[in-house]
Design a protein around this motif. Structure first.
Motif, PDB file in Angstrom:
ATOM      1  N   LEU A  90      58.079  70.125  20.333  1.00  0.00           N
ATOM      2  CA  LEU A  90      58.717  69.596  21.532  1.00  0.00           C
ATOM      3  C   LEU A  90      58.067  70.190  22.779  1.00  0.00           C
TER       4      LEU A  90
ATOM      5  N   GLY B  79      59.903  70.199  25.701  1.00  0.00           N
ATOM      6  CA  GLY B  79      61.027  70.550  26.559  1.00  0.00           C
ATOM      7  C   GLY B  79      62.314  70.019  25.960  1.00  0.00           C
ATOM      8  N   SER B  80      63.342  69.913  26.773  1.00  0.00           N
ATOM      9  CA  SER B  80      64.674  69.559  26.281  1.00  0.00           C
ATOM     10  C   SER B  80      65.019  68.092  26.462  1.00  0.00           C
ATOM     11  N   THR B  81      64.054  67.271  26.901  1.00  0.00           N
ATOM     12  CA  THR B  81      64.356  65.851  27.143  1.00  0.00           C
ATOM     13  C   THR B  81      63.369  64.931  26.434  1.00  0.00           C
TER      14      THR B  81
ATOM     15  N   ASP C  82      62.567  62.109  23.847  1.00  0.00           N
ATOM     16  CA  ASP C  82      63.331  60.967  23.351  1.00  0.00           C
ATOM     17  C   ASP C  82      62.576  60.261  22.235  1.00  0.00           C
TER      18      ASP C  82
ATOM     19  N   ALA D 245      66.030  67.948  19.416  1.00  0.00           N
ATOM     20  CA  ALA D 245      66.093  69.405  19.480  1.00  0.00           C
ATOM     21  C   ALA D 245      65.354  70.003  18.294  1.00  0.00           C
TER      22      ALA D 245
ATOM     23  N   THR E 253      61.474  64.021  31.298  1.00  0.00           N
ATOM     24  CA  THR E 253      61.297  64.790  32.534  1.00  0.00           C
ATOM     25  C   THR E 253      59.900  64.584  33.093  1.00  0.00           C
TER      26      THR E 253
ATOM     27  N   ASP F  22      65.598  69.091  14.337  1.00  0.00           N
ATOM     28  CA  ASP F  22      65.960  67.697  14.081  1.00  0.00           C
ATOM     29  C   ASP F  22      64.917  67.013  13.205  1.00  0.00           C
TER      30      ASP F  22
ATOM     31  N   ASP G 165      60.396  74.171  18.227  1.00  0.00           N
ATOM     32  CA  ASP G 165      60.545  74.657  19.607  1.00  0.00           C
ATOM     33  C   ASP G 165      59.223  74.590  20.359  1.00  0.00           C
TER      34      ASP G 165
ATOM     35  N   ASP H 116      58.662  62.474  26.725  1.00  0.00           N
ATOM     36  CA  ASP H 116      59.283  63.556  27.492  1.00  0.00           C
ATOM     37  C   ASP H 116      59.772  62.933  28.795  1.00  0.00           C
TER      38      ASP H 116
ATOM     39  N   ARG I 119      71.287  62.048  24.995  1.00  0.00           N
ATOM     40  CA  ARG I 119      70.992  62.856  23.810  1.00  0.00           C
ATOM     41  C   ARG I 119      69.496  62.869  23.593  1.00  0.00           C
TER      42      ARG I 119
END
Length: 280
Positions: free
Chosen positions: A114, A116-118, A120, A257, A158, A260, A278, A156, A254
């Motif tokens: 990933l 980052g946290s966004t 999709d 993460a 963001t 997943d 991560d 991503d 959502r």
């Protein structure tokens, strides 16, 4: 016909297993999967009569992207009616095209880091070009498609939406953000190549479900629209768009993460399976 990239080597898939094309053809065709698209007519004629006695079982973990080094990778946004609706936008008059850089391509299984946290999910039918296309009318579009495979246009959000102008290409081109596979299926293999079910699952939960007959611009129409602007080369990859159900459009939103598992499935093609880790 089904072909695959097995640990970097072109194989023809049969009921008995995988046939190594370079060896079976007496080196008439190279092992590099990308090179076959420039000789697609010659290859398909050979494959129809190819010897299959040496077919071998294979590990699906060794599968890679069916077209691993295309000159061009196209993405198409807002190409399903329900996805355009969930995005709060009207139906486009012409395809909303962006680029996914080829370095983002990866195979149908494995881990993806990933950014980052966004990040999709976006399940997509992917078309691979088999014959050069320039100013091709839509009614001849399918004749220029070598085959179809499954894809994920990972995004991503963001990065994609940062700045005064959206950065679609950067937000969708991190390493691993263009998985395709598990293999390439020629259009003649489908009962209805214009109406295929496709879906995404996250940790076993269905998050996307659609059919390609909901595409605003079909595969042959995309070939026509793109080839009217520039030449499509053998091996080029077209991500044709995603149906509704993306994480950004949910309430609450959502995203993927670490830990997943994303399973991507398209009718008549097969499934991909990826686990996310991560950011470094």
């Amino acid at each position: 016909m089904r072909i695959a990239n097995l640990a970097g080597r072109l194989v023809l898939l049969t009921e008995a297993g995988a046939v190594d094309v370079e060896r079976a053809s007496g080196q008439r065709f190279a092992a590099d999967p990308h090179t076959v698209y420039a000789r697609w007519d010659e290859f398909t004629a050979w494959a129809a009569e190819a010897p299959t006695a040496d077919a071998e079982a294979f590990d699906e973990g060794d599968l890679r992207a069916p077209s691993p080094t295309p000159a061009q990778v196209f993405g198409v946004g807002l190409n399903y009616r329900e996805h355009a609706a969930e995005s709060g936008l009207g139906l486009p008059d012409s395809p909303a095209v962006f680029t996914k850089f080829p370095s983002c391509l990866t195979g149908p299984t494995g881990e993806i880091t990933l950014t980052g946290s966004t990040v999709d999910w976006e399940v997509e039918l992917v078309a691979v070009i088999g014959r050069e296309a320039r100013n091709v009318p839509a009614e001849r579009g399918w004749a220029h498609v070598a085959g179809l495979t499954a894809g994920q246009d990972l995004s991503d959000r963001t990065v994609q939406l940062a700045g005064p102008a959206p950065q679609f290409s950067l937000g969708k081109s991190a390493p691993g953000f263009g998985p395709t596979g598990p293999w390439l299926v020629t259009p003649d293999e489908f009962a209805d190549r214009d109406n295929l079910a496709l879906s995404s699952e996250v940790n076993g939960e269905a998050v996307q479900k659609g059919r390609t007959n909901d595409l605003i611009f079909s595969v042959p129409e995309l070939v026509a629209r793109l080839s009217a602007i520039l030449p499509l080369r053998p091996g080029d990859v077209i991500f044709t768009g995603t149906p509704s159900g993306v994480g950004q459009a949910r309430s609450p939103q959502r995203f993927l993460a670490a830990g997943d598992e994303l399973v991507t499935t398209i009718e008549g093609i097969g499934s991909m399976r990826h686990r996310f880790t991560d950011p470094s």
